[in-house]
Design a protein around this motif. Structure first.
Motif, short mmCIF file in Angstrom:
data_model
loop_
_atom_site.label_atom_id
_atom_site.label_comp_id
_atom_site.label_asym_id
_atom_site.label_seq_id
_atom_site.Cartn_x
_atom_site.Cartn_y
_atom_site.Cartn_z
N ASP A 163 0.78 -1.56 -0.09
CA ASP A 163 -0.03 0.21 0.08
C ASP A 163 1.37 1.40 0.22
O ASP A 163 0.21 2.62 -0.67
CB ASP A 163 -1.06 0.34 1.45
CG ASP A 163 -2.31 -0.80 1.00
OD1 ASP A 163 -2.51 -1.18 -0.08
OD2 ASP A 163 -2.64 -1.14 2.06
N ALA A 164 2.13 1.40 0.75
CA ALA A 164 3.56 2.10 0.08
C ALA A 164 3.49 2.51 -1.08
O ALA A 164 4.34 3.89 -1.60
CB ALA A 164 3.80 2.36 1.35
N VAL A 165 3.03 1.85 -2.13
CA VAL A 165 3.38 1.85 -3.39
C VAL A 165 2.20 2.86 -4.23
O VAL A 165 1.55 2.30 -4.22
CB VAL A 165 4.29 1.29 -4.57
CG1 VAL A 165 4.07 1.31 -5.49
CG2 VAL A 165 5.10 -0.06 -3.62
N TYR A 189 -0.66 1.14 -6.47
CA TYR A 189 -0.69 -0.17 -6.57
C TYR A 189 -2.05 -0.94 -6.46
O TYR A 189 -2.16 -0.66 -5.38
CB TYR A 189 0.91 -0.97 -5.84
CG TYR A 189 0.75 -2.65 -5.74
CD1 TYR A 189 1.50 -2.89 -6.63
CD2 TYR A 189 0.19 -3.29 -5.26
CE1 TYR A 189 2.03 -3.99 -6.64
CE2 TYR A 189 0.18 -4.73 -4.99
CZ TYR A 189 0.88 -5.34 -5.74
OH TYR A 189 1.45 -6.95 -5.94
N LEU A 190 -2.56 -1.97 -6.82
CA LEU A 190 -3.94 -2.17 -6.47
C LEU A 190 -3.88 -3.33 -5.75
O LEU A 190 -3.02 -4.16 -6.52
CB LEU A 190 -4.44 -2.59 -7.59
CG LEU A 190 -5.13 -0.97 -8.88
CD1 LEU A 190 -5.96 -1.78 -10.26
CD2 LEU A 190 -6.12 -0.66 -7.97
N THR A 191 -3.88 -3.36 -4.25
CA THR A 191 -3.57 -4.96 -3.57
C THR A 191 -5.19 -5.29 -3.80
O THR A 191 -5.28 -6.65 -2.86
CB THR A 191 -3.89 -4.02 -2.00
OG1 THR A 191 -4.57 -2.95 -1.84
CG2 THR A 191 -2.37 -4.01 -2.07
N GLN A 192 -5.57 -4.97 -4.25
CA GLN A 192 -7.52 -5.49 -4.31
C GLN A 192 -7.62 -5.46 -5.33
O GLN A 192 -9.26 -5.01 -5.63
CB GLN A 192 -8.89 -4.88 -3.75
CG GLN A 192 -8.24 -4.39 -1.62
CD GLN A 192 -8.45 -6.12 -0.82
OE1 GLN A 192 -9.09 -6.89 -2.22
NE2 GLN A 192 -7.95 -5.90 -0.29
N LYS A 226 -4.82 -12.16 -15.16
CA LYS A 226 -4.31 -11.66 -15.24
C LYS A 226 -2.34 -11.11 -15.72
O LYS A 226 -1.75 -11.92 -16.36
CB LYS A 226 -4.90 -10.37 -16.98
CG LYS A 226 -4.20 -9.76 -17.89
CD LYS A 226 -4.63 -8.40 -18.45
CE LYS A 226 -4.30 -8.16 -19.93
NZ LYS A 226 -2.94 -7.43 -19.12
N VAL A 227 -2.39 -10.65 -14.43
CA VAL A 227 -1.36 -10.54 -13.76
C VAL A 227 -0.49 -12.10 -13.76
O VAL A 227 1.15 -11.65 -14.25
CB VAL A 227 -1.74 -9.41 -13.22
CG1 VAL A 227 0.69 -9.49 -12.24
CG2 VAL A 227 -1.91 -7.85 -13.38
N LEU A 243 0.32 -3.71 -12.20
CA LEU A 243 -1.70 -3.29 -10.96
C LEU A 243 -1.28 -2.28 -10.59
O LEU A 243 -2.02 -1.56 -9.36
CB LEU A 243 -0.77 -4.07 -9.44
CG LEU A 243 -1.14 -5.71 -9.91
CD1 LEU A 243 -0.17 -6.34 -8.02
CD2 LEU A 243 -3.05 -6.31 -9.73
N GLY A 244 -1.19 -1.41 -11.82
CA GLY A 244 -1.38 0.40 -11.38
C GLY A 244 -0.19 1.11 -10.61
O GLY A 244 -0.42 2.55 -10.62
N GLY A 245 0.80 0.28 -10.20
CA GLY A 245 2.11 1.74 -9.58
C GLY A 245 3.32 1.94 -10.91
O GLY A 245 2.84 1.47 -12.29
#
Length: 441
Positions: A126-128, A131-134, A142-143, A318-320
């Motif tokens: 969550d610090a990134v 980044y999607l953790t959910q 896919k990832v 994942l969005g990071g």
């Protein structure tokens, strides 16, 4: 079908429960058919009367089947995972997942948040920024397929019975019972549809179960139940009598993991545990024939940069940020106050209360005292001294990253109290103790 109170009474009096009884209780946990009081009484009955091997397997399978069970049979390689019972400075999951992915494994890692003095992988990620953790299940799949690894949080439909029972155990003093620990951990891993699981069971002052024999008992139970439920599993006992890494705190541990992946800095103890667990995963997935071959393959992914490349691919998917590995300081939040904590006298570190080190991070705001608490991802401690290190005016116990003076003062007091110093060098105990090998179905 029996009344819930009849099942509770039978277990209270030491009877062995039939699989049908266990399934009924778990179904009641899931759909609300049993009350909070009945669930608490059931947990307490298990706490005092225990469960044999068959009951533990039945409980684990029933909790697995309380929600969605993922299927990874369409992957070109095995679905593998690792689970740690938690510690301080334990951010092994980040480099490990990427290294296994670089060797042809697929790591759909469903992680949790911090509990007590221990940090959670999900809180670290969550610090990134971004980044999607959910993520949704479609993106998760896919990832995993394209990057080879995805580290996310538990979804609402995976093992929902465990979520309810855990909350009840947490407030009724029934967390530390091995039958319920094993079913809680393994139901989620079985629901993730894995082909192999490496368990990292901690012992020592910073572990959830500090005594070595208790940790050994838990590790043996996890391996036995997992294999009994059809999931090939191995376990290693690893030392938590000192922080595994010299960094503790969410964003700081991410930065530490990035340094490890890129080779900017690799500490021997952290590297040894990471490689040992990753090598076990390769053996479970039949991606290596011997432990020597598996170890060499994992080492090669770090040396070549292949593990770093996989991690970067996962973060972007994942969005990071795309340049997280190259420019972590541009993306990870920084605390405004950074100051060393010097010991009250010079000496050699002979003992560390690792739990107290973790609580120092919590006192800074880097952990939770209540489930609803927000986490400050910037705070923590780096350059933590290890057992055998000489500390004094030129070598601090650690460098605190704090939000304010009050936070620093609280962390300084806890950190100084956590360290015991002497004048004679001491030897560290074993870092890794093997438990057993998985049965191969």
């Amino acid at each position: 079908m029996r009344l819930p109170q009849e099942i509770i009474t039978a277990k209270r009096d030491g009877a062995k429960l039939a699989a049908a009884d266990i399934r009924q209780m778990v179904a009641g946990l899931t759909d609300g058919g049993i009350s909070e009081g009945q669930a608490a009484a059931f947990a307490m009955a298990i706490f005092f009367s225990g469960m044999d091997a068959e009951e533990r397997v039945a409980m684990t399978l029933a909790m697995r089947d309380s929600g969605t069970v993922l299927d990874w049979s369409d992957l070109p390689g095995p679905a593998l995972d690792k689970h740690s019972t938690g510690g301080v400075g334990d951010t092994v999951s980040l480099p490990l997942a990427a290294a296994v992915a670089a060797c042809g494994g697929h790591v759909p890692m469903i992680s949790g948040r911090g509990l007590g003095h221990t940090g959670g992988t999900l809180d670290k990620l969550d610090a990134v920024p971004g980044y999607l953790t959910q993520p949704g299940l479609e993106l998760f799949r896919k990832v995993v397929r394209e990057a080879g690894c995805a580290i996310i949080g538990q979804t609402a439909d995976l093992a929902p019975a465990d979520r309810r029972l855990y909350a009840i155990r947490d407030v009724t003093g029934t967390v530390e019972t091995i039958p319920l620990l094993t079913s809680s951990i393994l139901s989620k891993k079985l629901a993730a549809g894995l082909h192999g699981l490496a368990m990292d069971v901690k012992f020592g002052s910073g572990a959830f179960l500090p005594p070595l024999e208790k940790a050994r008992e838990l590790a043996a139970a996890l391996v036995s139940v997992a294999n009994g439920a059809g999931l090939p599993t191995t376990a290693l006992l690893t030392d938590m009598d000192e922080p595994l890494a010299s960094a503790a705190g969410n964003g700081l541990e991410v930065a530490y993991a990035l340094d490890h992946l890129t080779g900017r800095r690799r500490e021997p103890r952290f590297h040894e545990v990471t490689v040992a667990l990753a090598a076990q995963m390769l053996l479970l997935g039949k991606l290596a024939a011997t432990i020597e071959e598996a170890t060499a393959k994992i080492e090669a992914t770090f040396a070549s940069g292949a593990a770093a490349e996989r991690f970067a691919r996962m973060v972007v998917a994942l969005g990071g940020p795309a340049d997280l590995l190259e420019r972590p300081q541009a993306h990870l939040a920084a605390a405004p106050l950074v100051r060393p904590v010097l010991p009250e006298r010079a000496g050699i570190v002979t003992k560390i209360d690792t739990r107290a080190v973790g609580l120092a991070v919590v006192a800074l705001g880097g952990g939770r005292t209540r489930p609803q608490d927000a986490i400050d991802h910037a705070v923590g401690i780096v350059e933590l001294a290890g057992i055998g290190d000489s500390v004094g005016p030129d070598r601090p116990l650690g460098i605190v990253h704090a939000r304010d003076e009050a936070g620093f003062s609280a962390a300084q007091a806890r950190l100084r109290a956590a360290y015991r110093l002497g004048d004679v060098p001491v030897e560290r105990g074993p870092l890794i103790i093997p438990v057993t090998e998985a049965s191969q179905p």
